[in-house]
Design a protein around this motif. Structure first.
Motif, mmCIF file in Angstrom:
data_model
loop_
_atom_site.group_PDB
_atom_site.id
_atom_site.type_symbol
_atom_site.label_atom_id
_atom_site.label_comp_id
_atom_site.label_asym_id
_atom_site.label_seq_id
_atom_site.Cartn_x
_atom_site.Cartn_y
_atom_site.Cartn_z
ATOM 1 N N GLU A 90 36.985 -3.109 -11.788
ATOM 2 C CA GLU A 90 37.993 -3.965 -11.162
ATOM 3 C C GLU A 90 37.399 -4.797 -10.031
ATOM 4 N N PHE A 100 33.406 1.889 -17.229
ATOM 5 C CA PHE A 100 33.037 2.994 -16.348
ATOM 6 C C PHE A 100 31.634 3.499 -16.671
ATOM 7 N N LYS A 153 36.526 10.369 -10.500
ATOM 8 C CA LYS A 153 36.033 9.031 -10.151
ATOM 9 C C LYS A 153 35.849 8.908 -8.640
ATOM 10 N N LYS A 154 36.766 9.450 -7.875
ATOM 11 C CA LYS A 154 36.636 9.389 -6.418
ATOM 12 C C LYS A 154 35.413 10.183 -5.965
ATOM 13 N N VAL A 190 36.034 3.090 -5.999
ATOM 14 C CA VAL A 190 36.553 3.453 -7.316
ATOM 15 C C VAL A 190 36.820 2.181 -8.119
ATOM 16 N N ALA A 191 37.259 1.131 -7.439
ATOM 17 C CA ALA A 191 37.497 -0.149 -8.122
ATOM 18 C C ALA A 191 36.221 -0.651 -8.786
ATOM 19 N N LEU A 228 33.735 1.264 -9.904
ATOM 20 C CA LEU A 228 33.517 2.126 -11.071
ATOM 21 C C LEU A 228 34.417 1.728 -12.240
ATOM 22 N N ASN A 229 35.645 1.333 -11.928
ATOM 23 C CA ASN A 229 36.604 0.961 -12.967
ATOM 24 C C ASN A 229 36.375 -0.432 -13.537
ATOM 25 N N ARG A 273 28.848 1.239 -15.463
ATOM 26 C CA ARG A 273 28.700 1.273 -14.000
ATOM 27 C C ARG A 273 28.067 2.598 -13.559
ATOM 28 N N SER A 329 41.016 10.495 -12.117
ATOM 29 C CA SER A 329 40.891 9.726 -10.880
ATOM 30 C C SER A 329 40.220 10.547 -9.785
ATOM 31 N N GLN A 351 37.335 8.451 -20.230
ATOM 32 C CA GLN A 351 37.372 8.164 -18.801
ATOM 33 C C GLN A 351 37.574 9.469 -18.021
ATOM 34 N N TRP A 376 31.966 10.738 -21.491
ATOM 35 C CA TRP A 376 32.003 9.407 -20.877
ATOM 36 C C TRP A 376 31.168 8.424 -21.668
#
Length: 123
Positions: free
Chosen positions: A62, A2, A45-46, A56-57, A59-60, A5, A42, A39, A34
């Motif tokens: 993913e 995170f 993060k959004k 968000v994916a 940022l994670n 990114r 959520s 972390q 951070w």
């Protein structure tokens, strides 16, 4: 993942992580946490994903590619851009003139603008 990114998105936007946090409404203490591996929630993060226009994916960690949050258009962002263009004849001229520039010209001008914003935020 995170933090890497988030800090990369900040750099691309010409903002320090603390300047981005201030614009988003997040405390500088959160930035420190951070950086040290914590972390965000959520919801945070959004908010960050919405601010930078990424998923968000992403940022994670993913998703490898930066892409919009969804396939639908972010109407708020477009409306903000249209309002800004409506209020600024200089920006309309700049946008109109950019139509004839090469991709590398646009990238160079974008880099200059990001650098100027970063200097202004840090100054």
């Amino acid at each position: 993942m995170f933090w890497e990114r988030f800090s990369s998105l900040c750099e691309t936007a010409g903002l320090s992580p603390n300047a981005a946090a201030k614009k988003i409404g997040i405390s500088s203490g959160s930035i420190t946490n951070w950086r040290n591996g914590m972390q965000p929630s959520s919801n945070i993060k959004k908010t960050i994903a919405d601010f930078f226009g990424v998923s968000v994916a992403y940022l994670n960690g993913e998703a490898d590619a930066i892409y919009p949050r969804s396939t639908t258009t972010d109407v708020r962002t477009i409306a903000d851009d249209v309002e800004m263009l409506h209020k600024s004849p200089e920006l309309r001229v700049l946008l109109s003139a950019s139509a004839k520039l090469t991709k590398s010209d646009v990238e160079a001008i974008t880099e200059i603008a990001l650098r100027m914003n970063k200097e202004r935020d840090e100054g």
